[in-house]
Design a protein around this motif. Structure first.
Motif, PDB file in Angstrom:
ATOM      1  N   GLY A 157       0.821  -1.051   0.032  1.00 28.86           N
ATOM      2  CA  GLY A 157       0.433   0.252   0.294  1.00 28.86           C
ATOM      3  C   GLY A 157       0.746   1.367   0.356  1.00 28.86           C
ATOM      4  O   GLY A 157       1.379   1.363   0.491  1.00 28.86           O
ATOM      5  N   PRO A 158      -0.037   2.368  -0.348  1.00 27.70           N
ATOM      6  CA  PRO A 158       1.368   3.438  -1.056  1.00 27.70           C
ATOM      7  C   PRO A 158       0.922   4.758   0.992  1.00 27.70           C
ATOM      8  O   PRO A 158      -0.326   4.380   1.375  1.00 27.70           O
ATOM      9  N   GLU A 159       1.227   5.439   0.292  1.00 22.52           N
ATOM     10  CA  GLU A 159       1.089   6.300   1.745  1.00 22.52           C
ATOM     11  C   GLU A 159       0.189   7.558   1.379  1.00 22.52           C
ATOM     12  O   GLU A 159       1.378   8.483  -0.039  1.00 22.52           O
ATOM     13  N   TYR A 160      -1.045   7.984   2.022  1.00 21.20           N
ATOM     14  CA  TYR A 160      -1.293   9.705   1.318  1.00 21.20           C
ATOM     15  C   TYR A 160      -1.932   9.580   2.566  1.00 21.20           C
ATOM     16  O   TYR A 160      -2.402   9.030   3.440  1.00 21.20           O
ATOM     17  N   ASN A 161      -1.585  10.834   2.853  1.00 21.77           N
ATOM     18  CA  ASN A 161      -1.135  11.723   3.455  1.00 21.77           C
ATOM     19  C   ASN A 161      -0.963  11.056   4.964  1.00 21.77           C
ATOM     20  O   ASN A 161      -2.314  11.409   6.238  1.00 21.77           O
ATOM     21  N   LYS A 162      -0.194  10.437   5.129  1.00 21.69           N
ATOM     22  CA  LYS A 162       0.767  10.142   6.180  1.00 21.69           C
ATOM     23  C   LYS A 162      -0.357   9.137   7.045  1.00 21.69           C
ATOM     24  O   LYS A 162       0.108   8.499   8.350  1.00 21.69           O
ATOM     25  N   ALA A 163      -0.909   8.219   6.023  1.00 23.81           N
ATOM     26  CA  ALA A 163      -1.746   7.139   6.494  1.00 23.81           C
ATOM     27  C   ALA A 163      -1.479   6.102   5.429  1.00 23.81           C
ATOM     28  O   ALA A 163      -1.678   6.624   4.203  1.00 23.81           O
ATOM     29  N   MET A 164      -2.751   4.811   5.722  1.00 25.12           N
ATOM     30  CA  MET A 164      -2.643   3.791   4.394  1.00 25.12           C
ATOM     31  C   MET A 164      -4.147   4.728   3.726  1.00 25.12           C
ATOM     32  O   MET A 164      -4.602   5.562   3.893  1.00 25.12           O
ATOM     33  N   LYS A 183      -4.511 -15.701   9.632  1.00 26.03           N
ATOM     34  CA  LYS A 183      -4.283 -15.700   8.325  1.00 26.03           C
ATOM     35  C   LYS A 183      -3.100 -15.468   8.411  1.00 26.03           C
ATOM     36  O   LYS A 183      -2.876 -13.671   8.835  1.00 26.03           O
ATOM     37  N   PRO A 184      -1.684 -15.652   7.940  1.00 33.58           N
ATOM     38  CA  PRO A 184      -0.447 -15.224   7.500  1.00 33.58           C
ATOM     39  C   PRO A 184      -0.294 -13.598   6.429  1.00 33.58           C
ATOM     40  O   PRO A 184      -0.864 -13.930   5.094  1.00 33.58           O
ATOM     41  N   VAL A 185       0.653 -12.890   6.661  1.00 34.20           N
ATOM     42  CA  VAL A 185       0.219 -11.568   6.109  1.00 34.20           C
ATOM     43  C   VAL A 185       0.893 -10.828   6.507  1.00 34.20           C
ATOM     44  O   VAL A 185       2.017 -10.354   7.357  1.00 34.20           O
ATOM     45  N   ALA A 186       2.106 -10.481   4.994  1.00 38.03           N
ATOM     46  CA  ALA A 186       2.897  -9.747   4.637  1.00 38.03           C
ATOM     47  C   ALA A 186       2.293  -8.571   4.339  1.00 38.03           C
ATOM     48  O   ALA A 186       1.976  -8.356   3.744  1.00 38.03           O
ATOM     49  N   ILE A 187       3.419  -7.521   4.654  1.00 38.15           N
ATOM     50  CA  ILE A 187       3.051  -6.000   4.527  1.00 38.15           C
ATOM     51  C   ILE A 187       4.195  -5.312   4.383  1.00 38.15           C
ATOM     52  O   ILE A 187       5.392  -4.978   4.717  1.00 38.15           O
ATOM     53  N   THR A 213       2.001   3.942   6.415  1.00 37.69           N
ATOM     54  CA  THR A 213       1.228   3.468   5.794  1.00 37.69           C
ATOM     55  C   THR A 213       0.948   2.004   6.756  1.00 37.69           C
ATOM     56  O   THR A 213       0.450   0.932   7.265  1.00 37.69           O
ATOM     57  N   GLN A 214       2.492   1.216   6.849  1.00 39.37           N
ATOM     58  CA  GLN A 214       2.333   0.310   7.560  1.00 39.37           C
ATOM     59  C   GLN A 214       2.311   0.336   8.608  1.00 39.37           C
ATOM     60  O   GLN A 214       1.338  -1.258   9.338  1.00 39.37           O
TER      61      GLN A 214
END
Length: 178
Positions: free
Chosen positions: A75-82, A104-108, A121-122
């Protein structure tokens, strides 16, 4: 061994986004797997709309999450958040019965023009997902700053360090998926 199913979720709707390229690179490094990309072109969350029933496209995304052995979110960062589309997808899927994110295994991952490469974002994504109780991998963290210099014409990462980190993260995700 049968192939794993990897779901990719891109927080940018733009077809040629850096995050889509990053997600596809992650899928390539996770391989062999059946790769499916989730569609985030969902209606804005609205309780009145929900009262009429979960929209089909939301149910499909929830079903894809549930069926996946692992999920990679870029995900991109838009205005200091996801991004809003990513947050909207989380809001909608949280309304689908069954807790599809549980364990659920999740990679960000993130790619952003700023010098931190989408770190906020992360951070906001991890925070928003805590209630769902997925198994979000803690590292290695993959942040791609100045992504216009990090990908070649085929969408492949070109610099050694991001490739090394993404390769390691996908190996960890694969281990978590089995």
């Amino acid at each position: 061994m049968s192939s794993l199913r990897l779901l990719g979720i891109c927080g940018s709707l733009r077809a040629a986004s850096w995050n889509r390229k990053l997600m596809l690179e992650a899928a390539r490094l996770f391989d062999p797997a059946e790769f499916v990309e989730g569609n985030l072109r969902l209606p804005l969350y609205d309780g009145d709309l929900e009262a009429q029933g979960i929209p089909a496209e939301v149910q499909l995304l929830a079903d894809q999450i549930k069926a996946a052995d692992a999920v990679v979110i870029a995900g991109p960062e838009y205005n200091k958040a996801m991004s809003g589309v990513l947050k909207n997808a989380l809001d909608w899927v949280s309304r689908v019965p069954g807790g599809v994110w549980r364990d659920k295994p999740v990679a960000i991952l993130s790619a952003a023009a700023g010098r931190a490469g989408g770190e906020r974002t992360q951070m906001t994504l991890r925070h928003a997902m805590m209630a769902f109780r997925p198994r979000i991998l803690q590292g290695p963290e993959v942040f791609i700053a100045a992504p216009d210099r990090e990908f070649d014409e085929q969408g492949r990462l070109v610099n050694e360090m991001p490739v090394k980190l993404l390769t390691e993260l996908m190996a960890e995700l694969r281990k978590s998926a089995v």
